[in-house]
Design a protein around this motif. Structure first.
Motif, PDB file in Angstrom:
ATOM      1  N   GLY A 185       0.800  -1.218   0.000  1.00 24.52           N
ATOM      2  CA  GLY A 185       0.000   0.000   0.000  1.00 24.52           C
ATOM      3  C   GLY A 185       0.834   1.269   0.000  1.00 24.52           C
ATOM      4  O   GLY A 185       0.418   2.285   0.557  1.00 24.52           O
ATOM      5  N   ILE A 186       2.003   1.201  -0.635  1.00 23.99           N
ATOM      6  CA  ILE A 186       2.909   2.351  -0.648  1.00 23.99           C
ATOM      7  C   ILE A 186       3.039   2.877  -2.079  1.00 23.99           C
ATOM      8  O   ILE A 186       3.301   2.105  -2.995  1.00 23.99           O
ATOM      9  N   SER A 187       2.873   4.175  -2.253  1.00 27.74           N
ATOM     10  CA  SER A 187       3.048   4.784  -3.576  1.00 27.74           C
ATOM     11  C   SER A 187       4.535   4.835  -3.918  1.00 27.74           C
ATOM     12  O   SER A 187       5.393   4.743  -3.030  1.00 27.74           O
ATOM     13  N   GLN A 188       4.841   5.010  -5.193  1.00 23.99           N
ATOM     14  CA  GLN A 188       6.237   5.148  -5.604  1.00 23.99           C
ATOM     15  C   GLN A 188       6.895   6.322  -4.896  1.00 23.99           C
ATOM     16  O   GLN A 188       8.046   6.227  -4.469  1.00 23.99           O
ATOM     17  N   GLN A 189       6.171   7.414  -4.779  1.00 21.98           N
ATOM     18  CA  GLN A 189       6.736   8.618  -4.166  1.00 21.98           C
ATOM     19  C   GLN A 189       7.072   8.396  -2.692  1.00 21.98           C
ATOM     20  O   GLN A 189       8.160   8.750  -2.238  1.00 21.98           O
ATOM     21  N   VAL A 190       6.150   7.796  -1.947  1.00 22.82           N
ATOM     22  CA  VAL A 190       6.393   7.528  -0.525  1.00 22.82           C
ATOM     23  C   VAL A 190       7.511   6.501  -0.365  1.00 22.82           C
ATOM     24  O   VAL A 190       8.392   6.637   0.488  1.00 22.82           O
ATOM     25  N   PHE A 191       7.494   5.475  -1.210  1.00 22.20           N
ATOM     26  CA  PHE A 191       8.519   4.436  -1.190  1.00 22.20           C
ATOM     27  C   PHE A 191       9.898   5.051  -1.433  1.00 22.20           C
ATOM     28  O   PHE A 191      10.856   4.769  -0.710  1.00 22.20           O
ATOM     29  N   ALA A 192       9.984   5.905  -2.435  1.00 26.61           N
ATOM     30  CA  ALA A 192      11.247   6.565  -2.754  1.00 26.61           C
ATOM     31  C   ALA A 192      11.755   7.384  -1.572  1.00 26.61           C
ATOM     32  O   ALA A 192      12.948   7.345  -1.244  1.00 26.61           O
ATOM     33  N   LYS A 193      10.856   8.098  -0.928  1.00 24.23           N
ATOM     34  CA  LYS A 193      11.253   8.932   0.210  1.00 24.23           C
ATOM     35  C   LYS A 193      11.797   8.060   1.344  1.00 24.23           C
ATOM     36  O   LYS A 193      12.805   8.387   1.953  1.00 24.23           O
ATOM     37  N   LYS A 194      11.129   6.940   1.605  1.00 23.85           N
ATOM     38  CA  LYS A 194      11.589   6.028   2.660  1.00 23.85           C
ATOM     39  C   LYS A 194      12.949   5.425   2.328  1.00 23.85           C
ATOM     40  O   LYS A 194      13.723   5.110   3.232  1.00 23.85           O
ATOM     41  N   LEU A 195      13.233   5.266   1.037  1.00 25.01           N
ATOM     42  CA  LEU A 195      14.508   4.691   0.609  1.00 25.01           C
ATOM     43  C   LEU A 195      15.606   5.741   0.445  1.00 25.01           C
ATOM     44  O   LEU A 195      16.769   5.393   0.263  1.00 25.01           O
ATOM     45  N   GLY A 196      15.226   7.009   0.464  1.00 21.20           N
ATOM     46  CA  GLY A 196      16.196   8.070   0.265  1.00 21.20           C
ATOM     47  C   GLY A 196      16.616   8.200  -1.191  1.00 21.20           C
ATOM     48  O   GLY A 196      17.762   8.529  -1.485  1.00 21.20           O
ATOM     49  N   THR A 197      15.679   7.939  -2.095  1.00 25.67           N
ATOM     50  CA  THR A 197      15.951   8.057  -3.523  1.00 25.67           C
ATOM     51  C   THR A 197      14.805   8.827  -4.175  1.00 25.67           C
ATOM     52  O   THR A 197      13.987   9.407  -3.482  1.00 25.67           O
ATOM     53  N   THR A 198      14.749   8.815  -5.487  1.00 22.47           N
ATOM     54  CA  THR A 198      13.696   9.547  -6.193  1.00 22.47           C
ATOM     55  C   THR A 198      12.618   8.612  -6.709  1.00 22.47           C
ATOM     56  O   THR A 198      12.853   7.412  -6.912  1.00 22.47           O
ATOM     57  N   GLN A 199      11.449   9.172  -6.962  1.00 21.00           N
ATOM     58  CA  GLN A 199      10.354   8.402  -7.546  1.00 21.00           C
ATOM     59  C   GLN A 199      10.753   7.906  -8.922  1.00 21.00           C
ATOM     60  O   GLN A 199      10.415   6.799  -9.315  1.00 21.00           O
ATOM     61  N   GLN A 200      11.517   8.721  -9.656  1.00 23.07           N
ATOM     62  CA  GLN A 200      11.976   8.329 -10.985  1.00 23.07           C
ATOM     63  C   GLN A 200      12.849   7.073 -10.907  1.00 23.07           C
ATOM     64  O   GLN A 200      12.727   6.171 -11.731  1.00 23.07           O
ATOM     65  N   ARG A 201      13.717   6.992  -9.904  1.00 26.75           N
ATOM     66  CA  ARG A 201      14.585   5.820  -9.750  1.00 26.75           C
ATOM     67  C   ARG A 201      13.754   4.580  -9.430  1.00 26.75           C
ATOM     68  O   ARG A 201      13.995   3.506  -9.984  1.00 26.75           O
ATOM     69  N   VAL A 202      12.759   4.712  -8.559  1.00 25.44           N
ATOM     70  CA  VAL A 202      11.886   3.579  -8.241  1.00 25.44           C
ATOM     71  C   VAL A 202      11.178   3.111  -9.505  1.00 25.44           C
ATOM     72  O   VAL A 202      11.095   1.912  -9.782  1.00 25.44           O
ATOM     73  N   SER A 203      10.694   4.045 -10.302  1.00 22.37           N
ATOM     74  CA  SER A 203      10.040   3.715 -11.567  1.00 22.37           C
ATOM     75  C   SER A 203      10.993   2.961 -12.496  1.00 22.37           C
ATOM     76  O   SER A 203      10.607   1.982 -13.140  1.00 22.37           O
ATOM     77  N   GLU A 204      12.231   3.405 -12.554  1.00 24.60           N
ATOM     78  CA  GLU A 204      13.225   2.737 -13.405  1.00 24.60           C
ATOM     79  C   GLU A 204      13.488   1.307 -12.933  1.00 24.60           C
ATOM     80  O   GLU A 204      13.635   0.403 -13.750  1.00 24.60           O
ATOM     81  N   TRP A 205      13.536   1.102 -11.622  1.00 28.64           N
ATOM     82  CA  TRP A 205      13.699  -0.256 -11.091  1.00 28.64           C
ATOM     83  C   TRP A 205      12.520  -1.129 -11.493  1.00 28.64           C
ATOM     84  O   TRP A 205      12.692  -2.252 -11.943  1.00 28.64           O
ATOM     85  N   GLU A 206      11.317  -0.596 -11.305  1.00 26.52           N
ATOM     86  CA  GLU A 206      10.109  -1.378 -11.577  1.00 26.52           C
ATOM     87  C   GLU A 206       9.942  -1.685 -13.060  1.00 26.52           C
ATOM     88  O   GLU A 206       9.375  -2.716 -13.418  1.00 26.52           O
ATOM     89  N   ARG A 207      10.410  -0.799 -13.921  1.00 20.09           N
ATOM     90  CA  ARG A 207      10.307  -1.021 -15.373  1.00 20.09           C
ATOM     91  C   ARG A 207      11.490  -1.806 -15.922  1.00 20.09           C
ATOM     92  O   ARG A 207      11.533  -2.120 -17.110  1.00 20.09           O
ATOM     93  N   GLY A 208      12.459  -2.141 -15.074  1.00 17.73           N
ATOM     94  CA  GLY A 208      13.604  -2.933 -15.500  1.00 17.73           C
ATOM     95  C   GLY A 208      14.642  -2.159 -16.279  1.00 17.73           C
ATOM     96  O   GLY A 208      15.488  -2.751 -16.954  1.00 17.73           O
ATOM     97  N   ILE A 209      14.613  -0.843 -16.178  1.00 15.83           N
ATOM     98  CA  ILE A 209      15.590  -0.012 -16.888  1.00 15.83           C
ATOM     99  C   ILE A 209      16.951  -0.087 -16.194  1.00 15.83           C
ATOM    100  O   ILE A 209      17.978  -0.170 -16.852  1.00 15.83           O
ATOM    101  N   VAL A 210      16.932  -0.057 -14.879  1.00 15.16           N
ATOM    102  CA  VAL A 210      18.150  -0.216 -14.079  1.00 15.16           C
ATOM    103  C   VAL A 210      17.843  -1.150 -12.911  1.00 15.16           C
ATOM    104  O   VAL A 210      16.687  -1.314 -12.526  1.00 15.16           O
TER     105      VAL A 210
END
Length: 66
Positions: free
Chosen positions: A16-41
């Motif tokens: 139940g965590i949005s990409q934005q909240v997840f990114a903040k908890k990880l200390g990274t950006t929402q864009q980076r989380v998106s890239e992980w989820e899409r398999g870009i990096v």
């Protein structure tokens, strides 16, 4: 066969965590989380450990079906 990013996205949504909240908890950006989820990096080992802690899951759960 599943991909890492698909597992990550599924587990994040289940938690139940949005990409934005997840990114903040990880200390990274929402864009980076998106890239992980899409398999870009792939996340570094350091970030994988943080992902496990934030989602409160095991490494086996994160890599299930890979």
């Amino acid at each position: 066969m599943k991909k890492f990013g698909e597992n990550l996205k599924s587990l994040r949504i289940t938690a139940g965590i949005s990409q934005q909240v997840f990114a903040k908890k990880l200390g990274t950006t929402q864009q980076r989380v998106s890239e992980w989820e899409r398999g870009i990096v792939e996340p570094s080992l350091y970030n994988i450990i943080k992902i496990l802690n934030v989602l409160n899951i095991s490494f086996e759960e994160l890599t299930d079906g890979l």
